[in-house]
Write a protein that holds these residues in place. Sequence first.
Motif, PDB file in Angstrom:
ATOM      1  N   ARG A 131       0.838  -1.184   0.000  1.00 26.22           N
ATOM      2  CA  ARG A 131       0.000   0.000   0.000  1.00 26.22           C
ATOM      3  C   ARG A 131       0.876   1.237   0.000  1.00 26.22           C
ATOM      4  NH1 ARG A 131      -0.312   1.978   5.224  1.00 26.22           N
ATOM      5  NH2 ARG A 131       0.451   0.573   6.870  1.00 26.22           N
ATOM      6  N   ARG A 132       0.250   2.354  -0.336  1.00 23.48           N
ATOM      7  CA  ARG A 132       0.975   3.602  -0.412  1.00 23.48           C
ATOM      8  C   ARG A 132       1.323   4.108   0.994  1.00 23.48           C
ATOM      9  NH1 ARG A 132       0.814   5.913  -5.439  1.00 23.48           N
ATOM     10  NH2 ARG A 132      -0.687   5.041  -6.910  1.00 23.48           N
ATOM     11  N   TYR A 133       2.276   5.069   1.032  1.00 25.31           N
ATOM     12  CA  TYR A 133       2.731   5.684   2.282  1.00 25.31           C
ATOM     13  C   TYR A 133       1.585   6.456   2.922  1.00 25.31           C
ATOM     14  CZ  TYR A 133       5.284   8.862   5.387  1.00 25.31           C
ATOM     15  OH  TYR A 133       5.729   9.574   6.467  1.00 25.31           O
ATOM     16  N   THR A 134       1.339   6.186   4.215  1.00 28.16           N
ATOM     17  CA  THR A 134       0.298   6.887   4.968  1.00 28.16           C
ATOM     18  C   THR A 134       0.930   7.478   6.217  1.00 28.16           C
ATOM     19  OG1 THR A 134      -1.390   5.348   4.188  1.00 28.16           O
ATOM     20  CG2 THR A 134      -1.908   6.677   6.150  1.00 28.16           C
ATOM     21  N   PRO A 135       0.958   8.814   6.377  1.00 21.09           N
ATOM     22  CA  PRO A 135       1.583   9.414   7.566  1.00 21.09           C
ATOM     23  C   PRO A 135       0.703   9.283   8.799  1.00 21.09           C
ATOM     24  CG  PRO A 135       0.672  11.134   6.186  1.00 21.09           C
ATOM     25  CD  PRO A 135       0.478   9.839   5.436  1.00 21.09           C
ATOM     26  N   CYS A 136       1.307   9.533   9.947  1.00 24.77           N
ATOM     27  CA  CYS A 136       0.585   9.483  11.223  1.00 24.77           C
ATOM     28  C   CYS A 136      -0.540  10.516  11.194  1.00 24.77           C
ATOM     29  CB  CYS A 136       1.548   9.757  12.382  1.00 24.77           C
ATOM     30  SG  CYS A 136       0.760   9.820  14.012  1.00 24.77           S
ATOM     31  N   ARG A 137      -1.747  10.104  11.642  1.00 26.00           N
ATOM     32  CA  ARG A 137      -2.903  10.990  11.590  1.00 26.00           C
ATOM     33  C   ARG A 137      -2.794  12.112  12.619  1.00 26.00           C
ATOM     34  NH1 ARG A 137      -5.954  14.037  10.091  1.00 26.00           N
ATOM     35  NH2 ARG A 137      -8.090  13.804   9.329  1.00 26.00           N
ATOM     36  N   LEU A 138      -2.181  11.831  13.771  1.00 21.95           N
ATOM     37  CA  LEU A 138      -2.096  12.851  14.816  1.00 21.95           C
ATOM     38  C   LEU A 138      -0.987  13.853  14.541  1.00 21.95           C
ATOM     39  CD1 LEU A 138      -2.659  10.640  17.994  1.00 21.95           C
ATOM     40  CD2 LEU A 138      -4.345  11.918  16.658  1.00 21.95           C
ATOM     41  N   ASN A 139       0.146  13.373  14.065  1.00 24.31           N
ATOM     42  CA  ASN A 139       1.273  14.249  13.750  1.00 24.31           C
ATOM     43  C   ASN A 139       1.984  13.687  12.540  1.00 24.31           C
ATOM     44  OD1 ASN A 139       3.568  15.812  13.588  1.00 24.31           O
ATOM     45  ND2 ASN A 139       3.994  15.769  15.782  1.00 24.31           N
ATOM     46  N   PRO A 140       1.736  14.224  11.365  1.00 21.64           N
ATOM     47  CA  PRO A 140       2.354  13.684  10.147  1.00 21.64           C
ATOM     48  C   PRO A 140       3.885  13.726  10.166  1.00 21.64           C
ATOM     49  CG  PRO A 140       0.520  15.144   9.614  1.00 21.64           C
ATOM     50  CD  PRO A 140       0.771  15.299  11.061  1.00 21.64           C
TER      51      PRO A 140
END
Length: 749
Positions: free
Chosen positions: A636-645
């Motif tokens: 899957r593609r890169y997904t950053p942290c939702r709370l602090n990217p």
Amino acid sequence: MRRSAAVLAAALALALLPGATAVGDSPGASPGTAGPGPGPGTAAEAATTLPGATPAPGTASKTDTAPGAGKVPGAEPTDSVSYIAEGLRENPVWISDQVPREVPRSAAPLLARAAERTGMPTYVVVTATDRLGAPLGGSFLDDLHDRLGRDGLYVRLSESGGEARVHGAGGPDGPDGLAAEAAMRAAETELPHDAGPVVLFQRFVEILASGRAVERAEAAEAKASRGWEPDWMYPSDDEMNDRSLFTGALATGVPLSVLLTVRLVRRRRGTLRPRSGRRTGLVLLAAASTAGAVTAGCWLLLGTPPPRPVPQPTGAELGARVERVVEGLERSPLYVDPETAEALAPGDRARLRERIARMDVPVLVAAVPMQDADESAGDGEVLAHSLHGRIGRDAVHVVADTASGTVDIVPFGVDRAGLGTFDLPDSFDGPGSSGSDDGLARVLDEVLQYVEDSPRGQSSVYYAPDPPLAPADEDAVQSLFAGDLTPGATVVGPLLTVSFLGVVAGVLFVADWLRGAPARGPFPSARNRPTTGLLRRTARKSTAALARLLAERPAGPGADAAAGAGEGEPAAARARRYHGLATALLEARGGSGSGGNGGADPVALVCAVVLAHAGKAALTAKGPAGADGSEGKKKRRYTPCRLNPLHGPAQGSRKTGTSSEEKRPVQVCAACASSLNTAPNATARLVLHLPCGPGGRLVPLQELPGPFAWSAGAAVRVGAVAQWAQERLGEAAPGSSEGPVAPAVDLSK
């Protein structure tokens, strides 16, 4: 009977010898004199009217008197016991006039008040030296009791300590006698050496009156046997320097340690706030207040030495001994101090006087004890110049220390060349005698021979030495705010702060390790409340790292296909597109919150960081992001942290609350997941805050318009970030689900 006959024979022989005088040569502060006393207005009369002086027996007192200053009629005293006993007949407290710097005679009321608590008749003697003779064969205090003939407690005090003896009521070996000796031992052990005779006697009385003298003595001696020593009562200049250094170190070290520790903790927790002029002013004010409070506390504890218990001596008290010696030298060329009368036997005195009378050069000899507590501060040359100034006639002045046997020679206007203290033979600088041997007599014989053998000629000019400090100046210590205060504040304080911060950082690291919670995210620059400058530096570093990876790969369609082909955009092409967008965001001007400053919009800088991380993940294929750009099930593609990217890629899902909705699962990084497992309500601390509010107020990233808003879903989509970036740059392609495929920016960067 034999002793009385011997004394009478010695007195008669002294009166008949050439050069001898029928009047004793030891008048003064409790002197024993024979013959007619001085007339009105003489120096001796002035000495008897000093503050604290005792009038002669049978005469009216002109002033309030102190012990030991009265005229005691009789022949020249040949032992100190008789001299002091005569003074005690007038007053039970006798203070020598030779220790004005340590115990002036005006301190007699302090000793008298303390003596009232002993519960028995008490006789206190303060002497210039503890090397006092005992002509009757016993101890000095035993002989003093025999001469005085009164029972009670006898106490002798001097610079080196004290002793106590009880006569009557069981004697020295009775309960009172043993208690008195134990009390003196306890007082000497408990007090430091600089306490002084008055404080020593007050502590002695306090221990004796407590009824536990033996126990106190045993306890103090047991502590001393283990190496314990009491602290000095009065600080020296060196100690005040150390206190100044300590004060300076605390004045800067404490506020710096507090401020930097708070900043360190906030930085580790990601709660560091952006700079603000008002906040900076408040912080500086708090630091200055802390430094002032610390300095004031140090001044109260360390900058105010305890006051000395005795009053400062008056000028008359400082000059009492000089007047006494001057009067004695005006009567005879050899003056022997009555407190150390045993230093010269009567026969030696008569022989020396006869020899001085036969010399062809005038010589005046003063045999007195010299010590730091006298008016000359123990300097024989100072005393010689004082005597010459009072006598007013030229002569070779010799000051012989009866306690040590050392000699100072100072010629005044005599035809002898080369005379001087510094030219003395080595034999003159040796131990003297206060006992029965001829030590001092031999030294004085050598001195007189040395003067006789000196060649005739113009004597050298001897300038008066620097006078000793006044007692008040001698007792004064430097201020706490002088000395090493500046080095302590500028060097030691900051060094201690750095050491303290190292300890705090180590403790925080160990605490995080024991708790099993990482202190930060995987990226060193990840902060939950970063400043705009930190965001800009982080974006530049991340973009530069992606550029280095792209430079290692050959450009062109073949390379993109080799890097990974599949459905959708190839990984290398997507990484180049993300790099181009990130670079354009850094170089862009204007925009919300930018103030016209290139790359100054915090949201745009966060987007640049996310795009750079996504491009790097696409190229390296490390972590959850795929390397071929496909959206298949395996990668899957890169997904950053939702709370602090800024934390990096999301690793799992955790339920957390938002500002407007109930708790729901969101994609978070490993660090945030661990923190939420430990503290489920830590969302507010973990969420990234940016200085986008009015006046730089911090606002949660998810409450700002853009691809990171809570309304965008449980995860941050990199495609939405890229589309927002292109729209921000004015080159968006409407209708694209993942954003535009062909960016308008230069992809070759």
